[in-house]
Motif scaffolding. Structure first.
Motif, PDB file in Angstrom:
ATOM      1  N   VAL A 281       0.338   0.372   7.006  1.00  0.00           N
ATOM      2  CA  VAL A 281       0.917   1.085   5.863  1.00  0.00           C
ATOM      3  C   VAL A 281       2.295   1.635   6.205  1.00  0.00           C
ATOM      4  O   VAL A 281       3.247   1.559   5.424  1.00  0.00           O
ATOM      5  N   ALA A 282       2.424   2.199   7.399  1.00  0.00           N
ATOM      6  CA  ALA A 282       3.708   2.764   7.819  1.00  0.00           C
ATOM      7  C   ALA A 282       4.775   1.680   7.932  1.00  0.00           C
ATOM      8  O   ALA A 282       5.933   1.869   7.500  1.00  0.00           O
TER       9      ALA A 282
ATOM     10  N   GLY B  29       5.773   0.491   4.515  1.00  0.00           N
ATOM     11  CA  GLY B  29       6.667   1.496   3.938  1.00  0.00           C
ATOM     12  C   GLY B  29       8.067   1.397   4.510  1.00  0.00           C
ATOM     13  O   GLY B  29       9.058   1.589   3.806  1.00  0.00           O
ATOM     14  N   ALA B  30       8.153   1.066   5.802  1.00  0.00           N
ATOM     15  CA  ALA B  30       9.469   0.894   6.433  1.00  0.00           C
ATOM     16  C   ALA B  30      10.219  -0.285   5.830  1.00  0.00           C
ATOM     17  O   ALA B  30      11.439  -0.217   5.598  1.00  0.00           O
TER      18      ALA B  30
ATOM     19  N   ILE C 235       9.885  -1.459   2.767  1.00  0.00           N
ATOM     20  CA  ILE C 235      10.345  -1.065   1.430  1.00  0.00           C
ATOM     21  C   ILE C 235      11.526  -0.100   1.533  1.00  0.00           C
ATOM     22  O   ILE C 235      12.507  -0.189   0.787  1.00  0.00           O
ATOM     23  N   GLY C 236      11.473   0.815   2.490  1.00  0.00           N
ATOM     24  CA  GLY C 236      12.559   1.763   2.681  1.00  0.00           C
ATOM     25  C   GLY C 236      13.862   1.082   3.071  1.00  0.00           C
ATOM     26  O   GLY C 236      14.939   1.434   2.582  1.00  0.00           O
TER      27      GLY C 236
END
Length: 601
Positions: A79-80, A83-84, A86-87
């Motif tokens: 998940v992290a 998220g990275a 997408i960021g």
């Protein structure tokens, strides 16, 4: 469709140009165009560097997802990492918006500066340049040539920087992942660069010919589709011939456009095949290395392929931009050619400034000799002439005698080859341009009117002129009653070059425009040739009552125009052959009498 021989002829012409060598352009000079905006460019390069570095993190995140999160079924880590990803995409997109805004504004500012520089420089050139140049050619340099480099200035430079940064960062990341796979990925690069230079040089020469033919087409349109051009073509029955000529020129432009875009396509296709094959071959090499116990992992291989994918687009863009850059150099060469044209009539370093109300109007020519070109005979030879202040002088002579050239020299549209022209004892070369324009009003035989209203045409000479001043000048020029009778009066649009008016009406409008400035010296070069004798006499009487101390020089072919002048100067083959009043010259029964006799026949 054009036949093959035409295409072959065009290719041969391009090959002949290539034999002359590449177009030489000072690259530093091109870069200096951007100097005023260097800090904006520094910011832009900084933003591009940030997006390149941030974007290159994506393959490493993918490697971690494959080797760590997925392999170990670590959902929290997955998940992290997602998220990275997408960021990174969000940050990159936001910065790219800012990059686009900066690049567009800087690019358009550079284009604006370049257009203004060329236009301003052309305004400084003497009449000699414009008489030797086609109007369409001049327009083509400003519109087609400068417009042609717009893509390079506004978009390509940014794309070049972005692609170069991406390629550099990607290359470093690839070597960090695995140096063997990285070296293998760049095997096709030397061949690609060689092909790029070869095609770029070819397209550079094609671009030069393309712009030349575009200038030819612009000139043809300007000449043949103007009011005068249409009148000429229709009255001579040459419309079909002009269409055929335009068709040939347009066909050449189309062929050159195709040639520009297709040159080297077979070579490029080979490069595309090599680049497209690299990911597949990398999988093969990676599999071999993994089978031999190498440190290459599945995540490393996937990340390497991702880096290759990220690299291919910018690398191809760099190659194409190299070609576009060389083509743009051809356009810069044509632009700089105009900017390098020598200004042959320059203002003195410390010019003499004289207010119009301080001008007496005494004109002297001492030993004036002038020729239009070095290989042509002199038009004027050793002219000595004195025109007293406030006098009425007529200049007459046969066609080609040099009388109109005298007017060009007085207005300093040309400079004398030898001798001097003075006004109130001051050499006109020492006067400021504004002072000379303020003291001398010129009305020519060919009146030029703007595509604007009558009032706007008149105010071109004096922007702050009141309506009352417009009417006063128009009355002196005997044109007020006609203009006032129009449905829109002084708001009537005259049309391009004034073709909604007769020849005499246009002459009177241009005379009114000049009189609006109330110059102390008035030069009329066949300015009343289209007027009837009665109107001409009324204008002369009005001029006499308007300002008694005005010096009026009338260059005329119709001798009745200068009959009552204080003195009449007779020119013949560039020399003054007679000088005196009408009665004196007539009594001598010499050259003036001959001209008068011919005028009456």
């Amino acid at each position: 469709m054009a036949n093959s021989s035409s295409w072959a002829d065009l290719a041969d012409a391009i090959d002949d140009d290539l034999a002359d060598g590449p177009v030489k352009v000072d690259r530093k000079r091109v870069l200096r165009i951007f100097v005023p905006y260097r800090w904006w460019l520094v910011l832009l390069v900084g933003l591009i560097a940030v997006t390149s570095v941030v974007g290159i993190g994506t393959p490493f995140v993918i490697q971690a997802i494959v080797d760590d999160a997925l392999a170990n079924r670590a959902l929290g880590l997955l998940v992290a990492l997602v998220g990275a990803l997408i960021g990174i995409a969000a940050v990159t997109a936001a910065i790219q918006v800012v990059e686009t805004l900066i690049a567009s504004r800087v690019g358009q500012a550079v284009m604006h500066d370049l257009r203004v520089r060329v236009y301003s420089h052309l305004q400084k050139l003497s009449l000699r340049f414009f008489t030797a140049s086609r109007t369409g050619e001049v327009q083509s340099r400003i519109s087609n040539d400068i417009g042609g480099v717009q893509s390079l200035v506004t978009h390509s430079a940014t794309q070049l920087t972005s692609s170069a940064a991406t390629v550099a960062v990607s290359a470093v990341a690839m070597f960090v992942l695995d140096w063997k796979l990285a070296l293998f990925s760049f095997l096709a690069l030397p061949f690609s660069i060689w092909i790029n230079r070869r095609i770029g040089n070819l397209r550079l020469q094609v671009a030069m010919r393309q712009q030349e033919r575009l200038a030819d087409m612009s000139s043809l349109v300007q000449e043949s589709l103007s009011v005068s051009g249409i009148v000429l073509s229709k009255t001579t029955g040459q419309s079909r011939s002009l269409v055929e000529r335009f068709t040939r020129t347009s066909r050449d432009v189309a062929r050159l456009e195709v040639r520009s875009h297709t040159a080297g396509q077979w070579e490029y296709s080979l490069v595309d095949v090599l680049i497209a094959a690299m990911p597949a071959l990398t999988y093969l090499l990676g599999g071999i290395l993994m089978g031999t116990g190498s440190s290459v992992t599945t995540g490393t291989l996937v990340a390497m392929i991702a880096l290759q994918a990220a690299l291919i687009g910018p690398l191809e863009a760099l190659l194409l931009l190299g070609v576009e850059y060389r083509s743009s150099m051809a356009l810069f060469a044509r632009i700089f050619d105009y900017l390098d044209r020598e200004v042959d009539i320059v203002e003195a370093k410390d010019p003499v400034v004289v207010a119009p109300d301080q001008v007496r109007g005494e004109i002297r020519l001492k030993g004036v000799t002038f020729r239009y070109a070095d290989d042509l005979p002199p038009v004027l030879r050793e002219i000595d002439l004195e025109i007293p202040a406030g006098s009425r002088v007529g200049i007459v002579g046969a066609t080609g005698s040099g009388k109109s050239t005298l007017g060009y020299l007085l207005a300093r549209l040309y400079d004398v080859d030898s001798g001097s022209v003075t006004i109130d004892g001051v050499d006109i070369r020492d006067l400021s341009f504004a002072s000379l324009a303020g003291m001398l009003g010129v009305v020519t035989q060919e009146p030029y009117l703007l595509h604007a209203s009558v009032a706007e045409n008149l105010r071109f000479a004096k922007e702050d002129a009141s309506d009352a001043e417009l009417v006063a000048a128009a009355k002196i020029a005997q044109i007020h009653d006609m203009v006032a009778a129009l449905p829109e009066g002084y708001g009537t649009v005259v049309g391009e070059r004034g073709y909604r008016f007769s020849g005499g009406e246009k002459q009177r409008l241009t005379l009114a425009r000049t009189l609006l400035r109330d110059p102390p010296i008035l030069l009329l070069d066949e300015a009343t040739s289209a007027l009837d004798t009665r109107t001409e006499r009324a204008i002369t009487e009005a001029l006499d009552t308007m300002r008694a101390d005005r010096t009026i020089i009338t260059i005329a072919h119709r001798l009745s125009t200068v009959r009552h002048a204080d003195q009449i100067i007779v020119f013949d083959h560039g020399q003054i052959v007679e000088q005196g009043t009408h009665d004196d010259l007539l009594a001598r029964n010499n050259r003036y009498a001959e001209l008068l006799g011919a005028d009456r026949r």
